[in-house]
Design a protein around this motif. Sequence first.
Motif, short mmCIF file in Angstrom:
data_model
loop_
_atom_site.label_atom_id
_atom_site.label_comp_id
_atom_site.label_asym_id
_atom_site.label_seq_id
_atom_site.Cartn_x
_atom_site.Cartn_y
_atom_site.Cartn_z
N SER A 1 8.89 5.73 3.69
CA SER A 1 10.27 5.56 4.44
C SER A 1 11.26 6.66 4.17
O SER A 1 11.42 6.85 2.74
N ASP A 2 11.51 7.52 4.92
CA ASP A 2 12.77 8.53 4.79
C ASP A 2 14.30 7.84 5.04
O ASP A 2 14.40 7.39 6.33
N MET B 1 10.32 11.24 -2.52
CA MET B 1 9.47 10.05 -2.02
C MET B 1 8.06 9.97 -2.68
O MET B 1 7.41 10.68 -2.72
N PRO B 2 7.73 8.86 -3.55
CA PRO B 2 6.42 8.70 -4.05
C PRO B 2 5.41 8.49 -2.89
O PRO B 2 5.75 7.93 -1.99
N ILE B 3 4.19 8.97 -3.04
CA ILE B 3 3.19 8.59 -2.25
C ILE B 3 1.71 8.24 -3.00
O ILE B 3 1.60 8.67 -3.83
N SER B 4 1.34 7.17 -2.36
CA SER B 4 0.28 6.53 -3.10
C SER B 4 -0.69 5.96 -2.42
O SER B 4 -0.36 4.98 -1.40
N SER B 5 -1.87 6.02 -2.58
CA SER B 5 -3.04 5.27 -1.87
C SER B 5 -3.05 4.01 -2.17
O SER B 5 -3.88 2.79 -1.28
N GLY B 6 -2.45 3.49 -2.99
CA GLY B 6 -2.59 1.98 -3.59
C GLY B 6 -3.71 1.79 -4.43
O GLY B 6 -3.93 0.42 -4.71
N VAL B 7 -4.50 2.63 -4.69
CA VAL B 7 -5.85 2.57 -5.74
C VAL B 7 -5.69 2.81 -6.79
O VAL B 7 -5.45 4.24 -7.10
N ASN B 8 -6.05 2.26 -7.86
CA ASN B 8 -5.99 2.91 -9.30
C ASN B 8 -7.00 3.93 -9.29
O ASN B 8 -8.20 3.79 -8.72
#
Length: 339
Positions: free
Chosen positions: A312-313, A61-68
């Motif tokens: 989401s899992d 599962m990817p995780i990202s803060s959504g900030v470049n």
Amino acid sequence: MTTELYPNDLFGGPDQYDFVKDLAAERFWLVNEIVKPELPNILDNVEKCLEMLHSDQVFKMPISSGVNGGTNGPSVKGIVTRQGQYLLDFKAIVKFPEFHKGKQVLLRMNTGTKFLLSQIQSIENNLGYILELLEELQIIDDAQKFIEKLGKVLELLISSINLLESPPRRLSFPDNNNFAMKQMFQDYNNLCENPHYEIALEILLYKNELCIDFRNVHKVSKKPWCQIDSKTGKSLTDDIKDQLTTDRSKSLANVLKSEGIQIEEPTLIKNLMSSFNTESTTLSQAQNYLNRCVTFNGKVVMECEKIAMTTSDPSLISITSKLSALENSVSTFYTNLKI
């Protein structure tokens, strides 16, 4: 033609009517004709939940803060791998502007390490016990014993749902004391801590999502706010909050005085002086410490920056749905039998 209803009509007369026997007969009928035929279906759904939790399937599962990464704000980007009740891998690049002047921190989970998701473990244990109870329920003839064991099944289902809807406090900041960081990353002290700041990691399940929060916390150094009682593990802010909560009649000023803290008037010069005087403060400064300070990992800290992420899992989506349906079904049966 008219019809008259006699809701309290007792066949044979009230003197020949036994309420206790009638109630027992009604419960016996409910157990054997209504509830027991549904037990195989309930058992089957519990087994399906356990199969999904025990599955060897690996979820990445990817995780990202959504900030470049090119922005000046905090950012996280990485990937998490789960199998069953364990996280098998965790890689992330974390950046907080105030931590090491915005230098990126590379987090890579120790090779061979497994991080236990205790919520899943507890749910598995609950469902395993539920299976045993359901098998016993299929052969129980005594209605009262049946109701008691069915109540235990309901209790375990509710407990399992609550584990996801209201995660235990020990898993959340600040009560977790950076447990996940310590377990997963061997050199976390050098990577995520310096004399002034510390990066905190929180990992828990909420409903059908894996929630991962990173925080950059500032270590409080001003006395007496930074001091922690070695016997209780509580800081001054913890003690003051406890006193104000326990006795609503106490004022903050009175509590501060009882702790030996000198209160200064909020003037510019005195504000500057109180920043150097470790045992004096203004009421506004004290309130700021009370609002922002928490005891975390053996020290008093203030949260500076936070990045909250959810992913989401797939299996949890199905499991939470099944648990809710099971709880609703068992609750209905149990309520009808208890009336």
